[in-house]
Design a protein around this motif. Structure first.
Motif, PDB file in Angstrom:
ATOM      1  N   ILE A 523      23.528  46.869  35.057  1.00  0.00           N
ATOM      2  CA  ILE A 523      24.931  46.582  34.766  1.00  0.00           C
ATOM      3  C   ILE A 523      25.050  45.144  34.289  1.00  0.00           C
ATOM      4  O   ILE A 523      24.678  44.213  35.002  1.00  0.00           O
ATOM      5  CB  ILE A 523      25.822  46.808  36.011  1.00  0.00           C
ATOM      6  CG1 ILE A 523      25.692  48.254  36.495  1.00  0.00           C
ATOM      7  CG2 ILE A 523      27.272  46.461  35.699  1.00  0.00           C
ATOM      8  CD1 ILE A 523      26.420  48.538  37.800  1.00  0.00           C
ATOM      9  N   ASP A 524      25.507  44.992  33.071  1.00  0.00           N
ATOM     10  CA  ASP A 524      25.764  43.653  32.527  1.00  0.00           C
ATOM     11  C   ASP A 524      27.150  43.689  31.893  1.00  0.00           C
ATOM     12  O   ASP A 524      27.314  44.059  30.735  1.00  0.00           O
ATOM     13  CB  ASP A 524      24.704  43.250  31.516  1.00  0.00           C
ATOM     14  CG  ASP A 524      24.803  41.770  31.140  1.00  0.00           C
ATOM     15  OD1 ASP A 524      25.678  41.072  31.690  1.00  0.00           O
ATOM     16  OD2 ASP A 524      24.002  41.307  30.301  1.00  0.00           O
ATOM     17  N   LEU A 525      28.138  43.311  32.682  1.00  0.00           N
ATOM     18  CA  LEU A 525      29.531  43.345  32.243  1.00  0.00           C
ATOM     19  C   LEU A 525      30.188  41.998  32.532  1.00  0.00           C
ATOM     20  O   LEU A 525      29.915  41.393  33.573  1.00  0.00           O
ATOM     21  CB  LEU A 525      30.315  44.435  32.991  1.00  0.00           C
ATOM     22  CG  LEU A 525      30.168  45.873  32.519  1.00  0.00           C
ATOM     23  CD1 LEU A 525      30.911  46.807  33.471  1.00  0.00           C
ATOM     24  CD2 LEU A 525      30.688  46.043  31.098  1.00  0.00           C
ATOM     25  N   PRO A 526      31.062  41.548  31.653  1.00  0.00           N
ATOM     26  CA  PRO A 526      31.826  40.340  31.949  1.00  0.00           C
ATOM     27  C   PRO A 526      32.965  40.658  32.902  1.00  0.00           C
ATOM     28  O   PRO A 526      33.380  41.814  33.038  1.00  0.00           O
ATOM     29  CB  PRO A 526      32.364  39.932  30.580  1.00  0.00           C
ATOM     30  CG  PRO A 526      32.560  41.244  29.885  1.00  0.00           C
ATOM     31  CD  PRO A 526      31.434  42.135  30.358  1.00  0.00           C
ATOM     32  N   ASP A 527      33.445  39.657  33.575  1.00  0.00           N
ATOM     33  CA  ASP A 527      34.648  39.787  34.371  1.00  0.00           C
ATOM     34  C   ASP A 527      35.578  38.656  33.963  1.00  0.00           C
ATOM     35  O   ASP A 527      35.141  37.700  33.300  1.00  0.00           O
ATOM     36  CB  ASP A 527      34.330  39.717  35.865  1.00  0.00           C
ATOM     37  CG  ASP A 527      35.545  40.023  36.732  1.00  0.00           C
ATOM     38  OD1 ASP A 527      36.239  41.009  36.436  1.00  0.00           O
ATOM     39  OD2 ASP A 527      35.792  39.281  37.697  1.00  0.00           O
ATOM     40  N   VAL A 528      36.842  38.746  34.356  1.00  0.00           N
ATOM     41  CA  VAL A 528      37.784  37.685  34.004  1.00  0.00           C
ATOM     42  C   VAL A 528      38.340  36.988  35.231  1.00  0.00           C
ATOM     43  O   VAL A 528      39.255  36.178  35.134  1.00  0.00           O
ATOM     44  CB  VAL A 528      38.939  38.226  33.134  1.00  0.00           C
ATOM     45  CG1 VAL A 528      38.384  38.754  31.819  1.00  0.00           C
ATOM     46  CG2 VAL A 528      39.735  39.294  33.861  1.00  0.00           C
ATOM     47  N   GLY A 529      37.774  37.289  36.402  1.00  0.00           N
ATOM     48  CA  GLY A 529      38.145  36.557  37.611  1.00  0.00           C
ATOM     49  C   GLY A 529      39.441  36.991  38.246  1.00  0.00           C
ATOM     50  O   GLY A 529      39.925  36.333  39.167  1.00  0.00           O
ATOM     51  N   THR A 530      40.025  38.103  37.779  1.00  0.00           N
ATOM     52  CA  THR A 530      41.335  38.542  38.241  1.00  0.00           C
ATOM     53  C   THR A 530      41.237  39.923  38.878  1.00  0.00           C
ATOM     54  O   THR A 530      40.496  40.780  38.395  1.00  0.00           O
ATOM     55  CB  THR A 530      42.325  38.583  37.063  1.00  0.00           C
ATOM     56  OG1 THR A 530      42.365  37.296  36.449  1.00  0.00           O
ATOM     57  CG2 THR A 530      43.725  38.950  37.522  1.00  0.00           C
ATOM     58  N   ARG A 531      41.999  40.123  39.933  1.00  0.00           N
ATOM     59  CA  ARG A 531      41.959  41.377  40.673  1.00  0.00           C
ATOM     60  C   ARG A 531      42.189  42.586  39.785  1.00  0.00           C
ATOM     61  O   ARG A 531      41.505  43.606  39.893  1.00  0.00           O
ATOM     62  CB  ARG A 531      43.010  41.345  41.771  1.00  0.00           C
ATOM     63  CG  ARG A 531      43.021  42.581  42.608  1.00  0.00           C
ATOM     64  CD  ARG A 531      44.310  42.882  43.366  1.00  0.00           C
ATOM     65  NE  ARG A 531      45.098  41.786  43.798  1.00  0.00           N
ATOM     66  CZ  ARG A 531      46.413  41.715  43.591  1.00  0.00           C
ATOM     67  NH1 ARG A 531      47.031  42.648  42.882  1.00  0.00           N
ATOM     68  NH2 ARG A 531      47.112  40.708  44.064  1.00  0.00           N
ATOM     69  N   PRO A 636      40.192  43.479  24.105  1.00  0.00           N
ATOM     70  CA  PRO A 636      40.940  43.151  22.874  1.00  0.00           C
ATOM     71  C   PRO A 636      41.982  42.063  23.034  1.00  0.00           C
ATOM     72  O   PRO A 636      42.267  41.336  22.074  1.00  0.00           O
ATOM     73  CB  PRO A 636      41.592  44.493  22.499  1.00  0.00           C
ATOM     74  CG  PRO A 636      40.777  45.532  23.168  1.00  0.00           C
ATOM     75  CD  PRO A 636      40.264  44.924  24.424  1.00  0.00           C
ATOM     76  N   ASN A 637      42.586  41.923  24.212  1.00  0.00           N
ATOM     77  CA  ASN A 637      43.694  41.001  24.366  1.00  0.00           C
ATOM     78  C   ASN A 637      43.371  39.768  25.190  1.00  0.00           C
ATOM     79  O   ASN A 637      44.265  39.084  25.681  1.00  0.00           O
ATOM     80  CB  ASN A 637      44.899  41.742  24.957  1.00  0.00           C
ATOM     81  CG  ASN A 637      45.527  42.683  23.957  1.00  0.00           C
ATOM     82  OD1 ASN A 637      46.215  42.263  23.036  1.00  0.00           O
ATOM     83  ND2 ASN A 637      45.254  43.982  24.122  1.00  0.00           N
ATOM     84  N   LEU A 638      42.088  39.490  25.334  1.00  0.00           N
ATOM     85  CA  LEU A 638      41.656  38.221  25.927  1.00  0.00           C
ATOM     86  C   LEU A 638      40.738  37.547  24.914  1.00  0.00           C
ATOM     87  O   LEU A 638      39.522  37.492  25.074  1.00  0.00           O
ATOM     88  CB  LEU A 638      40.954  38.451  27.268  1.00  0.00           C
ATOM     89  CG  LEU A 638      41.864  38.951  28.394  1.00  0.00           C
ATOM     90  CD1 LEU A 638      41.055  39.264  29.642  1.00  0.00           C
ATOM     91  CD2 LEU A 638      42.960  37.943  28.716  1.00  0.00           C
ATOM     92  N   ALA A 644      42.650  34.049  29.257  1.00  0.00           N
ATOM     93  CA  ALA A 644      42.093  34.482  30.537  1.00  0.00           C
ATOM     94  C   ALA A 644      42.629  33.627  31.681  1.00  0.00           C
ATOM     95  O   ALA A 644      42.825  34.126  32.799  1.00  0.00           O
ATOM     96  CB  ALA A 644      40.573  34.415  30.490  1.00  0.00           C
ATOM     97  N   VAL A 645      42.871  32.343  31.420  1.00  0.00           N
ATOM     98  CA  VAL A 645      43.418  31.458  32.451  1.00  0.00           C
ATOM     99  C   VAL A 645      44.844  31.867  32.813  1.00  0.00           C
ATOM    100  O   VAL A 645      45.237  31.852  33.989  1.00  0.00           O
ATOM    101  CB  VAL A 645      43.368  29.985  31.980  1.00  0.00           C
ATOM    102  CG1 VAL A 645      44.040  29.070  32.998  1.00  0.00           C
ATOM    103  CG2 VAL A 645      41.929  29.547  31.731  1.00  0.00           C
TER     104      VAL A 645
END
Length: 794
Positions: A523-531, A636-638, A644-645
């Motif tokens: 598994i290699d996926l990005p995250d954006v730090g948000t629930r 698409p929307n980040l 992202a912040v």
């Protein structure tokens, strides 16, 4: 145990430090020890300085004046953990680029029957450090003498061991914990070493030798017996003569003399009685105090000598040839084994997760159950030694948070002045030559934003990796290309030719057919730090299904783009868990994807073999644009980091009847609706003075999504100081403002899914001050932080 040191250490100062050394202290001895001792004692007042004798090789050079800020920071970390009750005391030695930065005793070595301060020469039960201090070097010495061969069965040296299906287990399997033997043996029904050996001969392996990593004390009990049989000496006598004495480790050995009780830290309490000078490990204790897996007692100074030998110091040749040290500290686990182990040494396994990520890929070390650790980094000529008795006096201590903090600080010092980009999990995997995936049949859950340090998709990197059998790709929401909206169909990846199984279409879980033929799911996926972001839940579902089908999971870790040290927002009500959020957690969870995987497995008891390939050179305080990595939109929307912040705050209102800018060029930088008075909203929010953001009125027309083609009035958010911005508070302020200004139009109840807290929603509807509501989150956040602490790696 060797005779006690003749030179006693200087006095103590209560439960605080009993010795301080500065960042510029050389690893080589100085002829001016006594002069500087008096000079520094005068500077430090009542904090008595204790310099080691020449053999300790850590005296301060001329010109030293006082401890540096680096040493002060390290000391503060230890003091804080003692104050929190996680350990009674400790002795720490840290060296960076061949110089001692800290050599200090903290707290107490014993608290009952009366408090006694720790001292630099306190002797500790080092527990499993025995494996790398005595047993593994002894085996390697016998290899050098051509008396043992690593790839011969252990039964060649101990015939009875080969019974009950153990005949194929080699010395290398035992040294790397790939023998797949049970972790231990019962502690009743037998007595002494002979009794233990009889039990071990009756054991059956839990799998084929070399098939998987399983940390086992039995492995090293067997190796200790092999040393005895091949050398003709018991392990304690062999180690004293061939390892400890040649290195000048005068306070190290098995079964310390009762005369040294005044310097020994009690390990734990058994039956109401302190165990003082007797090994804590119950198996080693029942064996008489000498075993290949536990039983050694030592001091921090002796361990520093040992560490310098493995860094190639002048004493190295006294016990092992340089090529032997190189062999012992390089990956020796079987190709395809997810956990990287040397010969005895840990390199990158779950047991190293509190230490390894903070040092270079060449580093190695080990930990001990009693609260001990050693980690050595030849690339930066650095090492960290931690000796504590965290089980004293009530067996409730926990040294792991301290190990992570000290390793992080020491690793940062070692990298000082270097501006190298973060190495993500795929970079670390590449650097190891993909050893962990050799011969494995691999599926990869990913999208195009998962790239290595050279900008190549992880899918392309693994497809061309030698020895790796790529079978299929799996895609989360938005597809492999991270551009799709709505349900995504399965298909085929044009670049690799691999089938792509969509986990955001007809199913959100891998099916048995999708997993057929795989033995490893990467598994290699990005995250954006948000629930509220589905990628993490997709990972969790994949872990659950992989576990059901006995498929190993490897997570290649990536940075939290909005910092992994910040935890903010309300904790989700448990009954609001959904595909958007897998577990109750705050809006900003403050974890990386690898850490989330560890949390999910631990909190949901997911029965899966999980290996997280850690990042290197990563710091929790980093924003994504400080990592040296290139931003590739994870969805698409980040499109930019700034979005992202803002996402944790602005997206909080998205469930209601508003647009958050989807379908514009600035998603999450704007928010509005045809019915909103943008000027009034901007004025209201401006008066609230949310730190770190400027809020202005704006008009925009989304091309798609909510209010597509309609003119929306609202506000634009401009980040002025992202470090001061509490994005969760911003979201709550936005909900409260819309409710106050447009109570008849704003569908506030529809925000509950992302706000996540009914209590906060009801308070907002009742007109409570958002700042007061945010303050009410404190207790839940503290409870979450305590839970989260167990799973952090950086």
């Amino acid at each position: 145990m060797q005779p006690a040191m003749r030179e006693r250490w200087a006095g103590c100062c209560g439960t605080r430090a009993t010795s301080i050394l500065t960042v510029t202290s050389a690893l080589s001895p100085s002829p001016r020890t006594e002069t500087r001792r008096h000079f520094l004692r005068g500077l430090l007042g009542r904090s008595a300085l204790a310099l080691a004798p020449a053999q300790a090789a850590c005296a301060a050079p001329p010109g030293t004046t006082a401890p540096t800020m680096a040493a002060h920071d390290l000391a503060g970390m230890v003091d804080a953990e003692i104050a929190a009750g996680r350990l009674p005391g400790a002795v720490i030695v840290a060296a960076v680029r061949s110089k001692i930065v800290l050599r200090q005793a903290f707290g107490e070595r014993s608290r009952v029957p009366s408090p006694t301060p720790a001292a630099p020469d306190t002797i500790y039960d080092v527990a499993s450090l025995t494996k790398v201090m005595a047993t593994a070097p002894a085996i390697q010495q016998l290899v050098e003498q051509n008396r043992i061969e690593l790839d011969r069965p252990a039964a060649d040296y101990w015939p009875a061991f080969g019974t009950n299906g153990k005949g194929e287990i080699t010395i290398r399997h035992l040294l790397t914990h790939y023998a797949v033997l049970p972790p231990g043996i019962p502690t009743t029904g037998w007595v002494g070493s002979e009794g233990a050996m009889q039990v071990i001969t009756s054991l059956k392996p839990l799998g084929a030798a070399g098939s998987r990593f399983l940390y086992s004390d039995v492995d090293f009990i067997v190796l200790g017996e092999v040393v005895r049989r091949v050398s003709g000496q018991p392990l304690d006598a062999y180690a004293a003569r061939r390892i400890f004495q040649p290195l000048g480790m005068r306070d190290t050995g098995f079964r310390p003399s009762p005369e040294l009780r005044g310097r020994i830290a009690p390990s734990d309490t058994v039956g109401g009685q302190l165990r003082w000078g007797e090994v804590q490990d119950p198996i080693a204790h029942r064996m008489g105090g000498v075993a290949g897996h536990a039983g050694v007692f030592s001091t921090a100074d002796d361990l520093a000598r040992f560490a310098r030998a493995f860094l190639g110091g002048s004493d190295a040749g006294k016990i092992l040839k340089p090529q032997s040290i190189g062999e012992m500290t390089r990956p020796q686990s079987p190709p395809g084994g997810a956990s990287l182990r040397g010969l005895g040494w840990d390199i990158d396994s779950a047991y190293a997760s509190f230490l390894a990520p903070h040092f270079s890929l060449r580093s190695f070390g080990h930990t001990g159950y009693t609260g001990t650790a050693i980690w050595i980094d030849p690339e930066t000529q650095s090492f960290l030694i931690v000796l504590s008795n965290r089980l004293h006096p009530d067996s409730r201590g926990n040294v792991l948070p301290l190990l992570r903090k000290l390793a992080d600080a020491t690793g940062n010092m070692a990298r000082a002045g270097q501006r190298l980009p973060v190495m993500t999990g795929i970079d670390a995997l590449e650097a190891s030559g993909f050893r962990q995936l050799q011969g494995r049949r691999v599926g990869l859950l990913t999208n195009r934003s998962a790239r290595d340090g050279r900008g190549r998709r992880t899918a392309d990197v693994l497809r061309s990796a030698p020895g790796v059998r790529m079978m299929a790709l799996f895609s989360p929401e938005h597809g492999v290309d991270a551009v799709a909206e709505g349900q995504v169909s399965s298909g085929r990846d044009p670049a690799t030719g691999l089938p792509v199984h969509s986990l955001y279409g007809e199913t959100r879980r891998p099916t048995p057919e999708m997993l057929s033929g795989l033995d490893t799911l990467v598994i290699d996926l990005p995250d954006v730090g948000t629930r509220y972001y589905t990628y993490a839940t997709t990972m969790a579902y994949a872990m659950e299904e992989a576990g059901r089908h006995r498929i190993q999971v490897m997570v290649l870790d990536r940075p939290n783009p909005i910092r992994a040290d910040i935890v903010q927002g309300p904790v989700l009500d448990p009954d609001l868990v959904s595909f958007i959020t897998y577990l109750p957690m705050p809006t900003r969870h403050g974890m990386t994807m690898g850490e989330l995987a560890r949390l999910y497995r631990g909190e949901r008891n997911i029965d899966v073999r999980l290996q997280v390939v850690a990042m290197r050179r990563y710091e929790r305080t980093q924003w994504f644009d400080q990592t040296g990595l290139g931003w590739v939109p994870p969805s698409p929307n980040l499109r930019r980091l700034e979005q992202a912040v803002l996402y944790p705050g602005v997206a909080m209102v998205e469930g209601a009847n508003v647009s958050v800018g989807r379908g514009t060029d600035t998603p999450f930088e704007v928010m509005g609706a045809p019915w909103i008075d943008g000027v009034a909203l901007a004025r209201h929010l401006g008066a609230r003075a949310v730190a770190g953001v400027r809020i202005d009125p704006v008009s925009f027309t989304p091309r798609e999504s909510a209010f597509a083609g309609q003119s929306c009035q609202g506000v634009r958010f401009t980040i002025t100081d992202r470090n001061k911005l509490d994005s969760s508070l911003l979201g709550l302020e936005l909900i409260a403002a819309l409710q106050q200004l447009h109570p008849d139009r704003f569908a506030i109840d529809r925000t509950i899914g992302l706000l996540g807290s009914r209590r906060s929603l009801e308070a907002t509807k009742g007109g409570a001050d958002p700042a007061a509501i945010a303050a009410s989150w404190t207790a839940d956040l503290e409870a979450y932080r305590l839970k989260r602490e167990r799973y952090l790696m950086y």
